[in-house]
Scaffold this motif. Structure first.
Motif, PDB file in Angstrom:
ATOM      1  N   ASN A   1     -67.020   7.967 -42.382  1.00 54.19           N
ATOM      2  CA  ASN A   1     -68.263   7.206 -42.256  1.00 54.19           C
ATOM      3  C   ASN A   1     -68.251   6.319 -41.015  1.00 54.19           C
ATOM      4  N   PRO A   2     -68.114   6.944 -39.820  1.00 49.57           N
ATOM      5  CA  PRO A   2     -68.189   6.101 -38.617  1.00 49.57           C
ATOM      6  C   PRO A   2     -69.572   5.482 -38.502  1.00 49.57           C
ATOM      7  N   PHE A   3     -69.627   4.302 -37.869  1.00 46.86           N
ATOM      8  CA  PHE A   3     -70.921   3.678 -37.622  1.00 46.86           C
ATOM      9  C   PHE A   3     -71.646   4.474 -36.543  1.00 46.86           C
ATOM     10  N   PRO A   4     -72.970   4.468 -36.565  1.00 50.42           N
ATOM     11  CA  PRO A   4     -73.688   5.145 -35.487  1.00 50.42           C
ATOM     12  C   PRO A   4     -73.610   4.339 -34.181  1.00 50.42           C
ATOM     13  N   LYS A   5     -72.399   4.115 -33.739  1.00 49.95           N
ATOM     14  CA  LYS A   5     -72.145   3.379 -32.501  1.00 49.95           C
ATOM     15  C   LYS A   5     -71.158   4.211 -31.677  1.00 49.95           C
TER      16      LYS A   5
ATOM     17  N   LEU B   1     -71.934   3.535 -45.044  1.00 51.19           N
ATOM     18  CA  LEU B   1     -71.827   2.725 -43.824  1.00 51.19           C
ATOM     19  C   LEU B   1     -71.676   1.260 -44.176  1.00 51.19           C
TER      20      LEU B   1
ATOM     21  N   LYS C   1     -76.679  11.033 -31.652  1.00 50.16           N
ATOM     22  CA  LYS C   1     -75.913  12.251 -31.913  1.00 50.16           C
ATOM     23  C   LYS C   1     -74.892  12.502 -30.817  1.00 50.16           C
TER      24      LYS C   1
ATOM     25  N   ALA D   1     -70.487  12.019 -32.888  1.00 50.21           N
ATOM     26  CA  ALA D   1     -70.420  13.307 -32.205  1.00 50.21           C
ATOM     27  C   ALA D   1     -69.062  13.985 -32.398  1.00 50.21           C
TER      28      ALA D   1
ATOM     29  N   LEU E   1     -65.564  -8.991 -35.431  1.00 51.93           N
ATOM     30  CA  LEU E   1     -65.903  -9.728 -36.650  1.00 51.93           C
ATOM     31  C   LEU E   1     -65.020 -10.960 -36.803  1.00 51.93           C
TER      32      LEU E   1
ATOM     33  N   ARG F   1     -60.356   2.386 -37.021  1.00 58.64           N
ATOM     34  CA  ARG F   1     -61.217   1.230 -37.253  1.00 58.64           C
ATOM     35  C   ARG F   1     -60.585   0.290 -38.285  1.00 58.64           C
ATOM     36  N   ALA F   2     -59.977   0.901 -39.323  1.00 66.20           N
ATOM     37  CA  ALA F   2     -59.317   0.082 -40.339  1.00 66.20           C
ATOM     38  C   ALA F   2     -58.065  -0.594 -39.772  1.00 66.20           C
TER      39      ALA F   2
ATOM     40  N   PHE G   1     -62.424   5.963 -46.486  1.00 69.77           N
ATOM     41  CA  PHE G   1     -63.200   6.542 -47.574  1.00 69.77           C
ATOM     42  C   PHE G   1     -63.103   8.055 -47.598  1.00 69.77           C
TER      43      PHE G   1
ATOM     44  N   TYR H   1     -65.429  -3.064 -33.829  1.00 70.32           N
ATOM     45  CA  TYR H   1     -66.284  -3.777 -34.783  1.00 70.32           C
ATOM     46  C   TYR H   1     -65.508  -4.822 -35.584  1.00 70.32           C
ATOM     47  N   GLY H   2     -64.365  -4.389 -36.147  1.00 72.99           N
ATOM     48  CA  GLY H   2     -63.561  -5.299 -36.965  1.00 72.99           C
ATOM     49  C   GLY H   2     -63.044  -6.499 -36.185  1.00 72.99           C
TER      50      GLY H   2
ATOM     51  N   MET I   1     -59.463  -0.038 -45.773  1.00 72.80           N
ATOM     52  CA  MET I   1     -59.846   1.076 -46.626  1.00 72.80           C
ATOM     53  C   MET I   1     -60.415   2.234 -45.814  1.00 72.80           C
TER      54      MET I   1
ATOM     55  N   SER J   1     -70.936   8.524 -28.807  1.00 70.98           N
ATOM     56  CA  SER J   1     -71.136   8.174 -30.208  1.00 70.98           C
ATOM     57  C   SER J   1     -69.996   8.705 -31.081  1.00 70.98           C
TER      58      SER J   1
END
Lengths: 288, 315
Positions: free
Chosen positions: A127-131, B179, B314, A179, A143, A192-193, A123, A139-140, A121, A176
């Motif tokens: 909404n990227p992760f703060p990574k 998130l 940031k 950024a 998991l 990411r998806a 959105f 990430y996926g 999905m 990040s």
């Protein structure tokens, strides 16, 4: 549409919605498309309120299917039902069937984790992760137990390339994800998806927060991705549906404020020769 | 005619304008003055403590155990170690339940238990700290039969709990729900999402909340009176040495350390300041300075940490 027909092929969607295809060839062509997601009599309730009512439609594999309709008609709800994101809303429950590759994902005791792996999905707002960019994409796979650096590197590179972002970020993978620009962030979210190798990608107004150029990139991407994935998008923008979608479903609320499927068929027909008066009014901009 | 009417109207408006300007200037001066007034006690305290305590700070003050009352020399090494031990114990006891309760309160705010968590943390925050000390006295000290650092650590943990729960909950609420959705949509289970996405995203705030809670707890005296009591001979090294000599394993030594009554800086300050010996009074001032510097350092570190992390986020 080469060799996509398989035993999951079902009668084309329009037959069930009561519409008659404009041309014989068109009907014949769609007949051969395998169905990826078969939605049968789906209703979603938020408490007692019925948000969408008895939606029946078959989403063909390796095509872009757009869901359009006025605000509040349940487009997003319908989309979110396709990977059980509706579960997250307290008090929501579904009736009917959503059959993904022959398996009813609304059935009792179905685990949502493998469903969400198969149905990714994207959105409305990026909404990227703060990574870091790398960790966002990895990430996926992490998991699902991918630990080897080499393997992860490969997945990250492949996903970012598929999302047409690799060239822009390959030298700053450790920076990040926050950024990046809005359009890049959205493509990062797509990467990411893609990283968990889904077969369906749901996009909930993926370009509504983006500028026209970034929007164009996302739309191009949808076209490229459909050879490997089945795409379902929700959009407010009818031009976008006309540009990118092979099939279009038009939803509208009925007298009880429940969203109903008014018409569903090949995009060209929905926009040029709609069967229903409501569809025509909507696509010609007479309301909504 | 029209001309006169409009000009009187204009003059009246001007008069109103002058009054507004005057009122504004007066209020600005007043708020400035009261702000300065509010800052005076802070700088006064810091200045006075530095002046009084600074002259008695010696290297020995940090490294030596207290000498008998009325004699020169000696330090508060026992209290420094004790403060560190108590703060570590309090953090260990308060952090896990605090974090988990905060997650529950943030995710299920309108369930009976969620409401209960919030209400009871507010009540707990209002409980006088000496009552918490008394409670732990009855619960741990009486049962164990002796005062201990363990009892003191638990008392401080209870004291920290409301700060940790409330700040964590607020910080978790600030993390955009999108998130969490993004992670869940990838098929991540709720606990992994909380641990790997929500917690790091809220991290800065959590660490500040935790450090501020620690700083506050490290300055508490009342809950320690009935629990940690104080111990002028407390020394890690001698406890470990004697433990090893009698053939104890590391776990047994650890238990022995936390079973001891311990001193802390505020406790030392409180005791020394009441004694008739000038050396002790001087050391109380020095202890006050060290305690204040410690709390200040923790605060500054917490803020620097946020600054550093925020910049890295940031990119």
């Amino acid at each position: 549409m080469l060799t996509l027909a398989n035993d999951l092929s079902r009668p084309l969607p329009m037959v069930r919605t009561g519409a008659v295809p404009a041309k014989e060839e068109e009907a014949a062509e769609i007949q051969t498309l395998p169905v990826k997601i078969d939605i049968r009599g789906l209703s979603i309730f938020y408490g007692k309120f019925r948000a969408i009512a008895e939606v029946t439609m078959a989403i063909p594999a390796h095509q872009v299917t757009a869901i359009i309709g006025p605000s509040g008609c349940g487009k997003s709800t319908l989309l979110r039902a396709l990977n059980r994101m509706t579960d997250l809303t307290p008090g929501a429950h579904a009736e009917g069937d959503v059959i993904l590759d022959g398996e009813n994902i609304l059935g009792p005791g179905v685990d949502v984790v493998p469903i969400r792996q198969r149905v990714g999905m994207v959105f409305q707002r990026p909404n990227p992760f703060p990574k870091s960019i790398y960790d966002n994409v990895a990430y996926g796979p992490r998991l699902y137990g991918v630990r080897k650096r080499v393997e992860l590197d490969g997945i990250v590179e492949r996903s970012l390339k598929q999302a047409a972002l690799w060239d822009e970020v390959k030298d700053k993978l450790q920076q990040s994800g926050m950024a990046l620009s809005g359009g890049q962030q959205q493509r990062l979210c797509i990467a990411r998806a893609l990283a968990v190798e889904p077969s369906v990608i749901l996009m909930d107004e993926p370009a509504s927060a983006l500028d026209p150029i970034a929007t164009l990139k996302i739309e191009d991407l949808m076209q490229q991705l459909k050879s490997e994935y089945t795409m379902v998008i929700v959009t407010h923008n009818m031009q976008q549906a006309a540009r990118v979608a092979d099939y279009t479903a038009f939803l509208m609320i009925d007298g009880e404020r429940a969203g109903r499927l008014i018409e569903y068929g090949p995009t060209s027909r929905i926009f040029t020769k709609p069967e229903k008066k409501e569809t025509e009014d909507y696509v010609t901009g007479r309301f909504g | 005619m029209t001309n006169t009417a409009s000009s009187t109207h204009f003059i009246r408006a001007r008069r109103g304008y002058t009054r507004r300007r005057t009122a504004n200037a007066v209020m600005l001066v007043l708020t400035g003055l009261t702000t300065a007034l509010a800052l005076i006690p802070l700088f006064w305290i810091i200045g006075y403590v530095v002046y009084q305590g600074g002259q008695y700070l010696t290297p020995a003050f940090f490294t030596e155990l207290p000498t008998p009352p009325g004699t020169e020399g000696g330090g508060v090494w026992n209290a420094i170690q004790g403060t560190i031990l108590l703060v570590i114990l309090a953090g260990l006891f308060a952090l896990p339940p605090g974090l988990l309760a905060a997650f529950y309160a943030a995710y299920y705010p309108n369930t009976p238990l969620g409401i209960a968590v919030r209400f009871s943390t507010d009540v707990l925050a209002g409980v006088p700290s000496i009552v918490i000390g008394l409670f732990l006295y009855a619960l741990v000290v009486v049962v164990q039969g002796h005062f201990s650092g363990l009892a003191g650590g638990i008392a401080l943990a209870i004291l920290m709990l409301p700060t940790i729960i409330r700040t964590t909950e607020e910080m978790l609420k600030l993390v955009p729900p999108s998130l969490r959705e993004a992670s869940l949509a990838l098929g991540a289970p709720e606990w992994k999402t909380s641990l790997q996405v929500v917690l790091p995203a809220a991290g800065n705030g959590l660490i500040t909340g935790f450090l501020l809670g620690l700083a506050r707890a490290s300055g508490e005296t009342a809950p320690l009176l009935f629990t940690a009591l104080g111990n002028e001979w407390f020394d890690f090294r001698s406890l470990i040495r004697s433990g090893l000599e009698s053939g104890m394993n590391p776990l047994e030594i650890l238990v022995r350390i936390i079973e001891q009554p311990v001193d802390s800086l505020p406790l030392t300050l409180w005791k020394y300041a009441q004694q008739p010996y000038p050396e002790r009074i001087h050391q109380a001032w020095a202890a006050a300075l060290v305690l204040m510097a410690f709390v200040l350092a923790v605060n500054i570190f917490a803020r620097l940490w946020i600054l550093f992390r925020a910049r890295r986020m940031k990119g």
